[in-house]
Structures are given as C-alpha cells and as structure tokens.
Scaffold this active site. Structure first.
Site, PDB file in Angstrom:
ATOM      1  N   THR A 285       0.839  -1.206   0.000  1.00  0.00           N
ATOM      2  CA  THR A 285       0.000   0.000   0.000  1.00  0.00           C
ATOM      3  C   THR A 285       0.868   1.249   0.000  1.00  0.00           C
ATOM      4  OG1 THR A 285      -1.657  -1.203   1.268  1.00  0.00           O
ATOM      5  CG2 THR A 285      -1.875   1.190   1.218  1.00  0.00           C
TER       6      THR A 285
ATOM      7  N   ASP B 229      -6.486  -3.220  -2.939  1.00  0.00           N
ATOM      8  CA  ASP B 229      -5.777  -4.147  -2.066  1.00  0.00           C
ATOM      9  C   ASP B 229      -6.519  -5.486  -2.111  1.00  0.00           C
ATOM     10  OD1 ASP B 229      -3.886  -4.972  -0.293  1.00  0.00           O
ATOM     11  OD2 ASP B 229      -4.662  -3.868   1.429  1.00  0.00           O
TER      12      ASP B 229
ATOM     13  N   THR C 208      -1.351 -11.121  -1.933  1.00  0.00           N
ATOM     14  CA  THR C 208      -0.295 -11.783  -1.178  1.00  0.00           C
ATOM     15  C   THR C 208       0.463 -12.776  -2.057  1.00  0.00           C
ATOM     16  OG1 THR C 208      -2.048 -13.220  -0.365  1.00  0.00           O
ATOM     17  CG2 THR C 208      -1.243 -11.522   1.135  1.00  0.00           C
TER      18      THR C 208
ATOM     19  N   ARG D 297       6.057  -3.504   9.034  1.00  0.00           N
ATOM     20  CA  ARG D 297       4.897  -3.222   9.892  1.00  0.00           C
ATOM     21  C   ARG D 297       5.107  -3.806  11.288  1.00  0.00           C
ATOM     22  NH1 ARG D 297      -0.177  -5.362   7.432  1.00  0.00           N
ATOM     23  NH2 ARG D 297      -0.006  -3.562   6.062  1.00  0.00           N
TER      24      ARG D 297
END
Ligand code: ADE
Length: 360
Positions: free
Chosen positions: A84, A128, A177, A236
């Site tokens: 993203t 996404d 993914t 993340r």
C-alpha cells in the site's frame, strides 16, 4: 503530494487485518494518524526493496516523459511489506490522486463503476487484496483496464440495457499476497508485475531508527538492530515492536532504547531471539507433537490450530519457510532440524517420527 481517497470507509481494510495477526486492525484503531505519519512518502524515504524501487522509478519517469498514465501494476508479497505504501508513493511521484479500496469492499459492479468513474486523467486506483474480487466484478475490470471502458446499466425492467462509458486514462495498482491467487486473465492484464521481498535485518534496523525518531524517541544502533532482527523481515512488525518496546523503555525510565531494553521488551512481548512469536511456535509445536514433525497437509494443520488456511499460508508459513524452520513437500509441511533445535526438542515426539528423514 498524492491526495488520498479512502473509498470504502475502511470496511475492506479491516478485512486485511483478519489475515494480518490482528496487527493492522488494532494498530489502525489505536493510532491511525501516527501510522500514516510513519509511512514514507517518497522513493527516497522508502528503505529497502532497492531493486524494485530502481525499476519503478524508471517506469514512473518514462510515463511522465511521455505524458501518459503509468501502466497497470500488480504488487505481490506477504502482508506488511509495504504494498500500500508503494502504491501511495507511485501516485505521489506521478503527481496524481490515489483512490484506495480493496477486493472485498468492491461488492458488485456498481461499486467498481463508482470508483472508476470518479477517476481523473492519470489517477491511480489501488485495489488491495485484488484476488478477493468476485468473478463478475473482475470481468468488468478487464474492459476498464484494456479499453478504458465500462458498461453501465441504464433503464429498468424490460427496457434495461447497458451503455458503454469511456473512462479517463488511469493506472490500476493491484496488491495480492500471492500471484497464484489471481486467475491468468486478470494477471495478464497487468503490464508491470513485481514482488516485494522480506527485508534484510539491516534495513529493518534502519526503519526502527527512523520510526523511533518520528515517535520522538531514540534507539542505539544495537537496540535498533535487535528489534530489526526480530521483526520477521516485516516493516509493519518492526514499527509495532518499536512502539511497544518504547513503552517498556519509557516506563523503565530510559532515555533511549539500547540492546538491553530491546531484549527486555521483546521478551515481555513473547518474541523469541529468532523473531518467532507465540503463534509461530504454536504452528511448529503442533506439527512436531501432533503430526510427528510432518508432513502434514495445510487443511489438517489449519483445522488443528483453528486458524484460517489463508492466514497460515499468507502470514505464518512464508516466514517459517524463508527462515528454514519449515519445508513444503509434495505431501505437506514438514519441520526441519533447525525448528526442532529451536523448540529444544532433539526429535519429533510420537511414534513415527524418524529423525533421520528430517530435513536440515
Ligand atoms: N516504514 C514502514 N515501511 C518503511 C520503509 N520501507 N521505509 C521506511 N519507513 C518505513
């Protein structure tokens, strides 16, 4: 600076959280603004993925020189690696708006039409989890991507028909993914297909330093390296651990996160020296204790752990494979000697475990 429109009211994004160890959801709710401020906004600020950045920079410059929109881009890779963020940077460097949505949020053709007709020339539409579009929605995306056209329904009852509507030229950036989740017809309509790789420990250490600075705290080189090394190759997670380790360090009255603070905080958080968390260890332990070390099929493993198969495949397994704790065989997943050693087992328990057959 790219202007951002979240077109799905966040509904689709919480779905991302469900395959993302709950981190995304809780973090987003807790500190959405802080999270946004941690995201790099330009290629220069973005740490890691250097080969990918080099290529994307060229594609962006070339499209800008020609005065054309960037070709459609498919980004693939495990959650949390920055797909993203990269889409937002692309829009930013192209100097266009980005419209953000996700596969599950685009529930029917009307929702897709709404997004597409809102685009201005050159804009980026980011979808996404694009593999989660329904077949009907996916099919109407084809004509939008190829011909810049979408068929809109007009009229009602027996006078209902569709009218072609010309779209402004745009760039679709899809994220998934695994590309294998996408059917060939959609995959082949992307002219640029690129994967994001797990980050090197040194890159994660740099991200930890940057995040600590933005959070108005500091980390020593050794402290940042310790957090980076235990972040499963994932920015993340590095950012989440940095925040939590900062909490421990701050409450202990420390001015800066040093190696000892990092080790203490990570220990309290249940992150072991290899960066595995409680769920990773549960996966490995279940294979060892209940399936004699494997091989075990993914469905049997998912049922045993009460985890969705997708979550196991997208979130836990890639890291365990990459770090050599697990291998995939034609008959299923199998732990390695390294996993047994890490769990403090000399051999798989149970009757049939033949240590001689275990991979290194
Ligand atoms: N924060 C999260 N991911 C990052 C990255 N790749 N570079 C810099 N900061 C980040």
């Amino acid at each position: 600076m790219a202007r951002v429109r979240h077109e799905d009211g966040g509904a689709g994004r919480s779905k991302v959280a469900s395959v993302d160890r709950g981190l995304l959801r809780t973090e987003r709710e807790e500190s959405a603004i802080e999270e946004a401020s941690l995201r790099p906004r330009t290629m220069d600020e973005y740490i890691g993925q250097s080969a990918l950045k080099r290529k994307l920079r060229v594609f962006v410059d070339a499209a800008k020189q020609r005065g054309e929109p960037l070709d459609h881009v498919l980004l693939h890779g495990p959650p949390g690696l920055g797909k993203t963020t990269m889409a937002q940077i692309l829009a930013n460097e192209l100097g266009v708006r980005i419209h953000i949505t996700s596969g599950p949020a685009v529930e029917h053709k009307g929702v897709l039409a709404g997004h597409l007709t809102a685009l201005e020339a050159g804009d980026v539409l980011f979808i996404d989890e694009i593999h989660r579009l329904t077949p009907v929605v996916e099919e109407s995306l084809y004509s939008a991507m190829e011909d810049g056209r979408i068929d809109l329904p007009v009229g009602e009852g027996n006078r209902a028909r569709t009218m072609p509507f010309s779209l402004a030229p745009f760039t679709l950036v899809g994220a998934t993914t695994r590309t294998a989740l996408l059917g060939a017809p959609l995959r082949e309509r992307f002219q640029i297909v690129e994967g994001l790789e797990y980050y090197a420990d040194a890159e994660l250490a740099e991200i930890v330093q940057r995040t600590a600075r933005i959070l108005k705290f500091t980390a020593t080189d050794a402290g940042a390296a310790e957090i980076g090394r235990r972040s499963r190759g994932t920015p993340r997670i590095a950012n989440r651990l940095t925040r939590r380790v900062r909490d421990f360090a701050q409450v202990r009255g420390r001015a800066s996160i040093d190696r000892d603070d990092a080790q203490y905080g990570l220990g309290e958080l249940g992150i072991d020296p290899e960066g595995l968390d409680a769920i990773d260890r549960r996966v490995l332990t279940a294979i060892v204790d209940l399936f004699d070390g494997g091989p075990v099929g993914i469905d049997a493993l998912a049922a045993t752990l009460s985890e969705p198969r997708d979550t196991l495949e997208d979130v836990y397994e890639p890291f365990l494979l990459q770090r050599g704790f697990l291998i995939r065989t034609p008959r299923g997943r199998q732990v390695t000697r390294k996993a047994l050693a890490h769990l403090g087992r000399s051999t798989a328990s149970g009757g049939g475990g033949d240590q001689g057959e275990l991979p290194l």
